[in-house]
Design a protein around this motif. Sequence first.
Motif, PDB file in Angstrom:
ATOM      1  N   LEU A  95       0.825  -1.214   0.000  1.00  0.00           N
ATOM      2  CA  LEU A  95       0.000   0.000   0.000  1.00  0.00           C
ATOM      3  C   LEU A  95       0.855   1.259   0.000  1.00  0.00           C
ATOM      4  O   LEU A  95       1.760   1.411   0.842  1.00  0.00           O
ATOM      5  N   ILE A  96       0.569   2.151  -0.927  1.00  0.00           N
ATOM      6  CA  ILE A  96       1.194   3.484  -0.927  1.00  0.00           C
ATOM      7  C   ILE A  96       0.079   4.504  -0.813  1.00  0.00           C
ATOM      8  O   ILE A  96      -0.913   4.427  -1.548  1.00  0.00           O
ATOM      9  N   GLU A  97       0.235   5.450   0.129  1.00  0.00           N
ATOM     10  CA  GLU A  97      -0.748   6.540   0.223  1.00  0.00           C
ATOM     11  C   GLU A  97      -0.091   7.836  -0.223  1.00  0.00           C
ATOM     12  O   GLU A  97       0.975   8.216   0.290  1.00  0.00           O
ATOM     13  N   CYS A 111      -3.944   6.485   7.578  1.00  0.00           N
ATOM     14  CA  CYS A 111      -4.772   5.692   6.649  1.00  0.00           C
ATOM     15  C   CYS A 111      -3.968   4.565   6.001  1.00  0.00           C
ATOM     16  O   CYS A 111      -4.480   3.871   5.126  1.00  0.00           O
ATOM     17  N   LEU A 112      -2.731   4.393   6.460  1.00  0.00           N
ATOM     18  CA  LEU A 112      -1.924   3.292   5.910  1.00  0.00           C
ATOM     19  C   LEU A 112      -2.111   1.994   6.706  1.00  0.00           C
ATOM     20  O   LEU A 112      -1.435   1.002   6.446  1.00  0.00           O
ATOM     21  N   TYR A 113      -3.034   2.025   7.690  1.00  0.00           N
ATOM     22  CA  TYR A 113      -3.173   0.870   8.588  1.00  0.00           C
ATOM     23  C   TYR A 113      -4.581   0.260   8.539  1.00  0.00           C
ATOM     24  O   TYR A 113      -5.185  -0.017   9.581  1.00  0.00           O
ATOM     25  N   PRO A 114      -5.126   0.017   7.337  1.00  0.00           N
ATOM     26  CA  PRO A 114      -6.497  -0.532   7.279  1.00  0.00           C
ATOM     27  C   PRO A 114      -6.607  -1.879   7.960  1.00  0.00           C
ATOM     28  O   PRO A 114      -7.691  -2.285   8.383  1.00  0.00           O
ATOM     29  N   ASP A 115      -5.473  -2.580   8.097  1.00  0.00           N
ATOM     30  CA  ASP A 115      -5.477  -3.919   8.708  1.00  0.00           C
ATOM     31  C   ASP A 115      -5.427  -3.877  10.237  1.00  0.00           C
ATOM     32  O   ASP A 115      -5.513  -4.913  10.882  1.00  0.00           O
ATOM     33  N   ARG A 116      -5.278  -2.680  10.819  1.00  0.00           N
ATOM     34  CA  ARG A 116      -5.155  -2.592  12.282  1.00  0.00           C
ATOM     35  C   ARG A 116      -6.393  -2.012  12.961  1.00  0.00           C
ATOM     36  O   ARG A 116      -6.391  -1.814  14.167  1.00  0.00           O
ATOM     37  N   VAL A 124      -1.831  -5.993   4.999  1.00  0.00           N
ATOM     38  CA  VAL A 124      -0.946  -5.039   4.305  1.00  0.00           C
ATOM     39  C   VAL A 124       0.483  -5.514   4.552  1.00  0.00           C
ATOM     40  O   VAL A 124       0.987  -5.444   5.677  1.00  0.00           O
ATOM     41  N   VAL A 125       1.121  -6.027   3.510  1.00  0.00           N
ATOM     42  CA  VAL A 125       2.450  -6.629   3.714  1.00  0.00           C
ATOM     43  C   VAL A 125       3.551  -5.570   3.693  1.00  0.00           C
ATOM     44  O   VAL A 125       4.651  -5.801   4.188  1.00  0.00           O
ATOM     45  N   TRP A 126       3.246  -4.421   3.132  1.00  0.00           N
ATOM     46  CA  TRP A 126       4.217  -3.325   3.054  1.00  0.00           C
ATOM     47  C   TRP A 126       3.435  -2.027   2.908  1.00  0.00           C
ATOM     48  O   TRP A 126       2.426  -2.003   2.216  1.00  0.00           O
ATOM     49  N   ARG A 127       3.874  -0.970   3.592  1.00  0.00           N
ATOM     50  CA  ARG A 127       3.131   0.298   3.498  1.00  0.00           C
ATOM     51  C   ARG A 127       4.112   1.468   3.450  1.00  0.00           C
ATOM     52  O   ARG A 127       5.162   1.436   4.116  1.00  0.00           O
ATOM     53  N   ALA A 128       3.756   2.491   2.685  1.00  0.00           N
ATOM     54  CA  ALA A 128       4.598   3.692   2.597  1.00  0.00           C
ATOM     55  C   ALA A 128       3.730   4.871   2.182  1.00  0.00           C
ATOM     56  O   ALA A 128       2.715   4.705   1.500  1.00  0.00           O
ATOM     57  N   GLY A 129       4.138   6.059   2.613  1.00  0.00           N
ATOM     58  CA  GLY A 129       3.367   7.261   2.284  1.00  0.00           C
ATOM     59  C   GLY A 129       4.232   8.318   1.642  1.00  0.00           C
ATOM     60  O   GLY A 129       5.459   8.344   1.825  1.00  0.00           O
ATOM     61  N   ARG A 146       2.178   4.735  16.236  1.00  0.00           N
ATOM     62  CA  ARG A 146       3.443   5.025  16.951  1.00  0.00           C
ATOM     63  C   ARG A 146       4.221   3.737  17.246  1.00  0.00           C
ATOM     64  O   ARG A 146       5.437   3.738  17.286  1.00  0.00           O
ATOM     65  N   ARG A 147       3.493   2.622  17.450  1.00  0.00           N
ATOM     66  CA  ARG A 147       4.168   1.359  17.783  1.00  0.00           C
ATOM     67  C   ARG A 147       4.891   0.763  16.579  1.00  0.00           C
ATOM     68  O   ARG A 147       5.775  -0.065  16.728  1.00  0.00           O
ATOM     69  N   ASP A 148       4.506   1.197  15.353  1.00  0.00           N
ATOM     70  CA  ASP A 148       5.080   0.616  14.137  1.00  0.00           C
ATOM     71  C   ASP A 148       5.006   1.682  13.027  1.00  0.00           C
ATOM     72  O   ASP A 148       4.240   1.542  12.077  1.00  0.00           O
ATOM     73  N   PRO A 149       5.793   2.771  13.185  1.00  0.00           N
ATOM     74  CA  PRO A 149       5.608   3.916  12.272  1.00  0.00           C
ATOM     75  C   PRO A 149       5.893   3.559  10.815  1.00  0.00           C
ATOM     76  O   PRO A 149       6.737   2.708  10.536  1.00  0.00           O
ATOM     77  N   PRO A 150       5.174   4.215   9.903  1.00  0.00           N
ATOM     78  CA  PRO A 150       5.336   3.874   8.481  1.00  0.00           C
ATOM     79  C   PRO A 150       6.524   4.592   7.862  1.00  0.00           C
ATOM     80  O   PRO A 150       7.045   5.562   8.420  1.00  0.00           O
ATOM     81  N   LEU A 151       6.914   4.105   6.704  1.00  0.00           N
ATOM     82  CA  LEU A 151       7.885   4.817   5.875  1.00  0.00           C
ATOM     83  C   LEU A 151       7.135   5.971   5.216  1.00  0.00           C
ATOM     84  O   LEU A 151       6.157   5.746   4.496  1.00  0.00           O
ATOM     85  N   LEU A 152       7.567   7.207   5.501  1.00  0.00           N
ATOM     86  CA  LEU A 152       6.913   8.374   4.894  1.00  0.00           C
ATOM     87  C   LEU A 152       7.967   9.184   4.157  1.00  0.00           C
ATOM     88  O   LEU A 152       8.974   9.589   4.762  1.00  0.00           O
ATOM     89  N   ALA A 153       7.746   9.408   2.871  1.00  0.00           N
ATOM     90  CA  ALA A 153       8.718  10.167   2.079  1.00  0.00           C
ATOM     91  C   ALA A 153       8.163  11.562   1.812  1.00  0.00           C
ATOM     92  O   ALA A 153       6.960  11.731   1.608  1.00  0.00           O
ATOM     93  N   ALA A 154       9.057  12.555   1.841  1.00  0.00           N
ATOM     94  CA  ALA A 154       8.648  13.925   1.503  1.00  0.00           C
ATOM     95  C   ALA A 154       8.745  14.091  -0.009  1.00  0.00           C
ATOM     96  O   ALA A 154       9.778  13.785  -0.603  1.00  0.00           O
TER      97      ALA A 154
END
Length: 333
Positions: free
Chosen positions: A129-131, A139-144, A182-187, A227-235
């Motif tokens: 998932l990429i947002e 919104c990157l955590y629909p599975d949680r 969601v096996v991989w997530r990034a924003g 916060r327990r598992d922060p996502p990869l977020l790119a600027a």
Amino acid sequence: MPDLTGTPIGQRTLDLAKTADWYRRFRLNETPGQSELYAEWAAGVETDAEVLALIIGLPRPKRQPNLVFACARLLGAPLAGYPVFRLWLVEHWPAIAAEARVRATQTNEPRRLTAIMPVLASIGPSVALIEVGASAGLCLYPDRYSYDYAGRRVDPVDGPSPVLLRTESTGPVPVPEHPPEVVWRAGLDLNPLDVRVPDDVRWLQTLIWPEQVERRRRLDAAMSIVRRDPPLLAAGDAAQGLEALVALAPTGVPLVIVSPAVLVYLAPEQRAAFTTAVTGLGRWISLDAVGVLPQVDALLPQAAEPGDFMVSLDGRPVATCGPHGQTLHWIDA
Ligand SMILES: C[S@@+](CC[C@H](N)C(=O)[O-])C[C@H]1O[C@@H](n2cnc3c(N)ncnc32)[C@H](O)[C@@H]1O
């Protein structure tokens, strides 16, 4: 003839009128049922020549009611009626204006996932998932999260979540048994926010309107999960930054790119560049106000209600929903 600031007088009059109209439309269209306080503040600003004159000193996108009110609250504005608020606003205007110049509205609303999760589940049991326009990535955590579709409940595979996303749903929503994995997530975001940074957390909290107690609770609970598992977020920018992020995604599972409540911020040519860029990179779920993607709106079987958002998969409408996912109407295919 220019005035003392060098702005031609005709332009200044037009700016004052347009800003007053912006606050009027905000009051009429966005505050009902959401915030009596913001409605009162917006009504006050609409007819307050002195305050309007301060606001038009800001660049045009920064005159947005939601941004000005949030910056004022961030700096300690009293949650009081307009006469008290405006005294405070005028006194603290230089600080509020400085804040508005460096901030943007980045409201992160996980409840939008009530509309997105069934579409994800229709793509596969596992997705990458990429947002785009991810804000803090909630919104990157629909599975949680857990969901409630007009009484039909969906929990993550490992049991109920402390965050329950409820929507008033109608139509044949394809509610799955569990949210997909969601096996991989990034924003990607022009300005990613970090749920571990207190200043970012305060800004996210302040973007919730004063009376919206339930939204505030949901935000805090979702931030604890993230916060327990922060996502990869790119600027980066929606259109230009996407390909680099896609290159990091794993292969072997469908890659889904979601763009909730972000395309409205893009100029029409940027929006066109984004829709071209996204096609071919993965499946694409959009969720934005009706009017943002007119070529997709044109495929809606019936006219949307004023203020509705539209959900689409690969450029085809699947549902309409409330701006924050509070309602969901699935289109009968
Ligand atoms: C209203 S928020 C939506 C956040 C999140 N998608 C949600 O639905 O909760 C819009 C986000 O889009 C980001 N944004 C605006 N223009 C952008 C652009 N051109 N490229 C990438 N992100 C952008 C903003 O910084 C902000 O975080």
